[in-house]
Write an enzyme that holds these catalytic residues in place. Structure first.
Site, PDB file in Angstrom:
ATOM      1  N   SER A 130       0.818  -1.213   0.000  1.00  0.00           N
ATOM      2  CA  SER A 130       0.000   0.000   0.000  1.00  0.00           C
ATOM      3  C   SER A 130       0.856   1.269   0.000  1.00  0.00           C
ATOM      4  CB  SER A 130      -0.948  -0.045   1.202  1.00  0.00           C
ATOM      5  OG  SER A 130      -1.889   0.986   1.156  1.00  0.00           O
TER       6      SER A 130
ATOM      7  N   ASP B 166      10.097   5.170 -10.100  1.00  0.00           N
ATOM      8  CA  ASP B 166       9.665   5.647 -11.415  1.00  0.00           C
ATOM      9  C   ASP B 166      10.303   6.977 -11.778  1.00  0.00           C
ATOM     10  OD1 ASP B 166       8.155   3.411 -11.586  1.00  0.00           O
ATOM     11  OD2 ASP B 166       6.220   4.407 -11.819  1.00  0.00           O
TER      12      ASP B 166
ATOM     13  N   LYS C 179      -0.463  -4.249  -3.310  1.00  0.00           N
ATOM     14  CA  LYS C 179      -1.787  -3.701  -2.954  1.00  0.00           C
ATOM     15  C   LYS C 179      -1.910  -2.314  -3.566  1.00  0.00           C
ATOM     16  CE  LYS C 179      -4.829  -2.367   0.856  1.00  0.00           C
ATOM     17  NZ  LYS C 179      -4.999  -0.959   0.451  1.00  0.00           N
TER      18      LYS C 179
END
Length: 568
Positions: A299, A310, A324
């Protein structure tokens, strides 16, 4: 014939038809035929409950029936939409709220008795004179021992509104007589950052257990502490961090990213796309950064590590995270219960959704996914990782990353199984190691208290040969001595036993420092920094940037520190 008499036969016939219809309706009603109600109702659930309440053969508690049905209904949606009963709401929220009202102890239940494991510094129990090792045998002059003693019941009795009092009956080690203490409950801080220290002369380390209301404030304080130590590299440990508040993860990511970088976005059927971007005010935008993850990182942990990966802002080390990528919104009911309903998915800056595949309803494969990964060898070999989602690319370096099943680390470090044997597994799984560590601590507190830091206590325990002490204890408690397996697992046994004694005597930070000392993931991290391969590279310009960052912290940190005192 007048008109009135002419229509009389028609009126009589119509009355007969209406009478037959009414008679049939009431006959069906009295016989229990409610099909007409069910078929005409827009809400079958309400109709079903009404019929059960009216006509079921036995008396039914409708409220209890609803309590049991709601979790089942939500389980048909996805694995993370859940119902939380009124009695469980406080416990579900305490870890993330940053504080709760109680007496300020950490306890364990052994032999149907509460054993005080640690006393929170400056908390109500410490002020009243409670010591680690005390056994609670009564609460408010009522005996509290035996089968009634459960974690849930103990927390129910010990927690309570601030400034209320609770009287505890205590048996202290070496004493037979019960001592009584009256404790005034207070606000107990729940820390989400459990360790902050220097791994070496240059590398700062911060372990985040979850993302709660105060995690960002704690993070700034931790960074300030490391700045005073002169850190030039940073490790954020998210291993085992199951998540929490999205906002906290976004604020922390913002500290490390240049202006206008996408951190995460969320989108759902009734939730329009919402983007979270960095504002350029982060004080640590250029410091070389490593984030540690494993299969227990989920999460909000994946939001932070995904944003860093990224944006090519740091290096991710460890094992593939949980997966998740669903966003839950809490919705409360009048009786105090609540649901956490999935309303959107979150996506990392490259556009990938981290959520691993699931089927609607009870999904056995989803529940056993981590065990399946273990059986397929994923914890031991990077080549065993199975990517179920499409490939994406990082925004700067254009490296390949994958969606559909967690964050895959940039550097994979397998689980260390050297010395793993059936004897060690049984000792760990049965709880015997934990029981021995607590018993040994309880019986030797006066001696152990003479060691004031982790290293000196660890050195003492190593010379003591705690493995042999444990093996003798385990044999008396049903675990057969197996010398060859014990010899093979000696290092693992020593590490586990000693770490728990250190935890019992000192703190979670001391426990973390001890375990990190020979952790392969930490070793891989330090090697990366030494070779200057972490994103971004540490240059003279970045060291100058660090001085600017410290000046920014001097302002931020002062403000945050004041806020934290108010919570205490």
């Amino acid at each position: 014939m007048n008109n009135k008499n002419r229509f009389m036969p028609l009126i009589m016939a119509l009355c007969i038809v209406i009478g037959i219809f009414i008679g049939t309706f009431y006959a069906n009603h009295l016989s229990g035929n409610r099909l007409s109600i069910i078929n005409s109702s827009g809400n079958k659930l309400n109709s079903l409950l009404q019929i059960v309440n009216d006509q079921y053969v036995d008396t039914v508690n409708i409220d209890s029936l609803v309590e049991g049905a709601m979790p089942q209904i939500l389980s048909e949606l996805d694995p993370h939409s859940v119902y939380i009963s009124a009695k469980d709401v406080q416990a579900a929220n305490d870890d993330l709220k940053g504080s709760f009202s109680g007496i300020g102890i950490e306890f364990t239940i052994r032999q149907d008795t509460i054993h005080v494991q640690n006393v929170i510094t400056n908390g109500p129990s410490e002020k009243a004179g409670i010591l680690a090792g005390d056994k609670i045998v009564s609460i408010d002059e009522q005996p509290f021992v035996g089968k009634i003693v459960t974690n849930e019941e103990a927390m129910h009795r010990l927690k309570g509104p601030k400034d209320t009092k609770v009287k505890l009956g205590i048996i202290r080690y070496g004493e037979k007589k019960v001592k009584y203490f009256t404790i005034t409950r207070g606000e107990i801080p729940v820390k989400s950052i459990s360790a902050t220290y220097m791994l070496d002369d240059n590398t700062g380390y911060i372990r985040i257990k979850n993302f709660g209301e105060n995690t960002y404030s704690e993070m700034l304080i931790a960074l300030g502490t490391l700045s005073q130590e002169g850190f030039s590299n940073l490790v954020i440990d998210l291993r085992g961090n199951t998540g929490g508040y999205l906002a906290s993860a976004v604020k922390i990511a913002n500290e490390f990213l240049p202006k206008n970088r996408l951190i995460v976005y969320t989108e759902g059927r009734r939730s329009p796309r919402q983007e979270y971007k960095s504002d350029g005010h982060g004080a640590y935008q250029r410091i070389p950064l490593v984030i540690l993850i494993d299969e227990g990182s989920a999460s909000a942990s994946e939001i932070l590590s995904g944003a860093i990966q990224d944006n090519d802002r740091g290096t991710i080390i460890g094992r593939r995270s949980f997966g998740k990528g669903l966003v839950q919104q809490p919705l409360s009911f009048a009786d105090g219960s609540m649901i956490r309903l999935t309303i959107a998915r979150y996506y990392t800056p490259s556009g990938r959704c981290i959520q691993k595949p699931y089927a609607s309803g009870s999904d056995r494969d989803y529940e056993t996914d981590l065990m399946t990964r273990y059986q397929h060898g994923e914890y031991f070999s990077q080549d065993s990782i199975k990517h179920t989602g499409p490939a994406y690319h990082t925004l700067i370096e254009k490296r390949t990353v994958y969606g559909g099943g967690g964050i895959t680390p940039d550097i994979f470090v397998p689980e260390d199984t050297l010395g793993m044997t059936s004897y060690y597994k049984e000792a760990a799984m049965t709880g015997l190691i934990l029981q021995f560590a607590y018993t040994y601590t309880d019986e030797n507190r006066s001696k152990l208290n003479t060691y004031k830091d982790m290293k000196s206590l660890a050195d003492y325990l190593q010379k003591l040969n705690t493995v042999e002490l444990f093996v003798s204890y385990a044999e008396k408690n049903g675990l057969k001595r197996r010398n060859l397996l014990i010899q093979k697992s000696h290092k693992l046994l020593e590490r586990y036993v000693n770490s728990r004694i250190i935890y019992n005597m000192m703190s979670e930070q001391a426990w973390t420092q001890y375990l990190n000392a020979d952790d392969p993931v930490i070793k891989a991290t330090l090697k990366l920094f030494k070779e200057n391969k972490a994103f971004p590279k540490n240059t003279e310009n970045e060291r100058k940037q660090k001085k600017v960052a410290q000046a920014v912290f001097d302002y931020k940190g002062t403000h945050v520190h004041t806020t934290m005192i108010a919570y205490a």
